[in-house]
Design an enzyme around this catalytic site. Sequence first.
Site, PDB file in Angstrom:
ATOM      1  CB  ALA A 275      -0.909  -0.014   1.239  1.00 21.78           C
ATOM      2  N   PRO A 276       0.405   2.332  -0.673  1.00 21.36           N
ATOM      3  CG  PRO A 276       0.340   4.508  -1.495  1.00 21.36           C
ATOM      4  CD  PRO A 276       1.135   3.606  -0.597  1.00 21.36           C
TER       5      PRO A 276
ATOM      6  N   GLY B 223       2.464   1.910  -5.229  1.00 16.65           N
ATOM      7  CA  GLY B 223       3.457   2.401  -6.209  1.00 16.65           C
ATOM      8  C   GLY B 223       4.191   1.270  -6.928  1.00 16.65           C
TER       9      GLY B 223
ATOM     10  CG  ASP C  74       0.230  -2.677   3.200  1.00 16.79           C
ATOM     11  OD1 ASP C  74      -0.279  -2.277   4.258  1.00 16.79           O
ATOM     12  OD2 ASP C  74       1.316  -2.282   2.770  1.00 16.79           O
TER      13      ASP C  74
ATOM     14  CG  ASP D 177       2.702 -10.529   9.353  1.00 15.51           C
ATOM     15  OD1 ASP D 177       3.550  -9.962   8.626  1.00 15.51           O
ATOM     16  OD2 ASP D 177       2.897 -10.782  10.556  1.00 15.51           O
TER      17      ASP D 177
ATOM     18  CG  ASP E 230       9.027  -0.265  -0.371  1.00 16.96           C
ATOM     19  OD1 ASP E 230      10.148  -0.103   0.126  1.00 16.96           O
ATOM     20  OD2 ASP E 230       8.316   0.677  -0.779  1.00 16.96           O
TER      21      ASP E 230
ATOM     22  CE  LYS F  79      12.240  -0.260   3.784  1.00 20.52           C
ATOM     23  NZ  LYS F  79      11.975   0.571   2.609  1.00 20.52           N
TER      24      LYS F  79
HETATM   25  C1  LIG Z   1       7.062   1.977   2.429  1.00 25.41           C
HETATM   26  S1  LIG Z   1       5.448   1.402   2.432  1.00 25.41           S
HETATM   27  C2  LIG Z   1       5.279   0.628   0.893  1.00 25.41           C
HETATM   28  C3  LIG Z   1       5.067   1.563  -0.235  1.00 25.41           C
HETATM   29  C4  LIG Z   1       4.745   0.839  -1.526  1.00 25.41           C
HETATM   30  N1  LIG Z   1       5.856   0.026  -1.994  1.00 25.41           N
HETATM   31  C5  LIG Z   1       4.376   1.805  -2.627  1.00 25.41           C
HETATM   32  O1  LIG Z   1       5.114   1.919  -3.601  1.00 25.41           O
HETATM   33  O2  LIG Z   1       3.321   2.457  -2.535  1.00 25.41           O
HETATM   34  C6  LIG Z   1       5.497   0.047   3.517  1.00 25.41           C
HETATM   35  C7  LIG Z   1       4.195  -0.679   3.672  1.00 25.41           C
HETATM   36  O3  LIG Z   1       4.451  -1.880   4.382  1.00 25.41           O
HETATM   37  C8  LIG Z   1       3.286  -2.184   5.150  1.00 25.41           C
HETATM   38  N2  LIG Z   1       3.674  -3.157   6.196  1.00 25.41           N
HETATM   39  C9  LIG Z   1       4.472  -2.975   7.256  1.00 25.41           C
HETATM   40  N3  LIG Z   1       4.597  -4.126   7.944  1.00 25.41           N
HETATM   41  C10 LIG Z   1       3.856  -5.065   7.280  1.00 25.41           C
HETATM   42  C11 LIG Z   1       3.601  -6.447   7.480  1.00 25.41           C
HETATM   43  N4  LIG Z   1       4.132  -7.113   8.500  1.00 25.41           N
HETATM   44  N5  LIG Z   1       2.809  -7.073   6.589  1.00 25.41           N
HETATM   45  C12 LIG Z   1       2.263  -6.418   5.548  1.00 25.41           C
HETATM   46  N6  LIG Z   1       2.489  -5.111   5.305  1.00 25.41           N
HETATM   47  C13 LIG Z   1       3.263  -4.445   6.165  1.00 25.41           C
HETATM   48  C14 LIG Z   1       2.810  -0.846   5.648  1.00 25.41           C
HETATM   49  O4  LIG Z   1       1.425  -0.901   5.947  1.00 25.41           O
HETATM   50  C15 LIG Z   1       3.133   0.069   4.467  1.00 25.41           C
HETATM   51  O5  LIG Z   1       1.996   0.250   3.666  1.00 25.41           O
END
Ligand SMILES: C[S@@+](CC[C@H](N)C(=O)[O-])C[C@H]1O[C@@H](n2cnc3c(N)ncnc32)[C@H](O)[C@@H]1O
Length: 354
Positions: A222-223, A225, A241, A261, A277, A306
């Site tokens: 999410a969202p 990209g 997500d 998850d 990501d 990261k």
């Molecule tokens: C940096 S953002 C991703 C942006 C995405 N790649 C984009 O281009 O729009 C990281 C995402 O990872 C999700 N996230 C974090 N921990 C997670 C988990 N354990 N399982 C699934 N999603 C997770 C967050 O909700 C967040 O939307």
Amino acid sequence: MSQADTLILLCRSGFEGECAAEISDVAAAEGFYGYPRLEKNSGYVCFHVQGGDVIELVSRLRFGELIFTRQWFACMPGLTELPPKDRLTPLGEQVAALPKCAELVVETPDTTDGRELQGFGRKLASALAPYLRQHDLMLPRKSRAKYRLHLFVLSGREMFVGVAPVANSASLPGGIPRLKFPAAAPSRSTLKLEEAWHWFVPRDQWDAELAPGMRAVDLGAAPGGWTWQLVKRGMFVTAIDNGPMNEDLMETGQVEHLREDAFVYHPSKPVDWMVCDVVEKPARTTSMVIDWAVNGWSRNMIFNLKLPMKQRYVETRRCLDRISDELEAAGIRAKLRAKHLYHDREEITCWLSL
Ligand SMILES: C[S@@+](CC[C@H](N)C(=O)[O-])C[C@H]1O[C@@H](n2cnc3c(N)ncnc32)[C@H](O)[C@@H]1O
């Protein structure tokens, strides 16, 4: 042997320490010993090679394997007091000691000060190139040359001239891709995945490796990209997500959104691509990627590590070595590459191909 004794490496401002640690390690492994000189937030590192030929070094080490270096070139000792009335003569004298090139590129550090020097650098290059050709110090424009000539400008008085092998350096000035943000993409992160493909997947393999109809999983989507890039290539995407996905993207019919998850989910059938990501500790992402590879859940993976606040280089090496070691122990042949991309900040992007 030429008099070139300095390797200049360009990197993201703030990552000079990682760039220096990496080149010291990689050069020593090839028998080149030297010491780096760096200034924090300068966007570059000088690596002085002791008793070795730095032009041989840029030919022997593989540029594509360096993570924190965006561009490099083997230089003559830096010119620090260039007379404003005649910069061309001293620059020409240095160029005369280097292999002849057909192309001249001007670069400045990727910092605020560096960017302000770009106009000056371009003007200087438009006078330098004809001067060098008149003095038979450059080949005609269309010739095939092994090296490209680099002018690295630090100020009106201070610059380096050097060469880099055309086939073993970044083809774009400063190693910076000028990607346009697609207005329809749901987030700026989209450029990270696009840049990763440009970096890792050879252009002539895009049609085969990023083909319509392929199946992909986007972890932490999410969202959307990254999902947007996959959909644009005609793929079918499972987006994992808890957060909401962009509505236009969902309307394409190519995306299934699961609120699960990322560290637990896996596909019931192997997919062509897994991209990730998620903002997480690099060690945890590493374990997850190893799991995916050992179970054969995806052929190709692009994921971010990261970086921690401290020991960024040490942690990077630890994670990448763990992936290589564990896959080798499992008898899995894989290609692993990593890069601190232009669009990456406190992270690096990795590509694992089975
Ligand atoms: C940096 S953002 C991703 C942006 C995405 N790649 C984009 O281009 O729009 C990281 C995402 O990872 C999700 N996230 C974090 N921990 C997670 C988990 N354990 N399982 C699934 N999603 C997770 C967050 O909700 C967040 O939307």
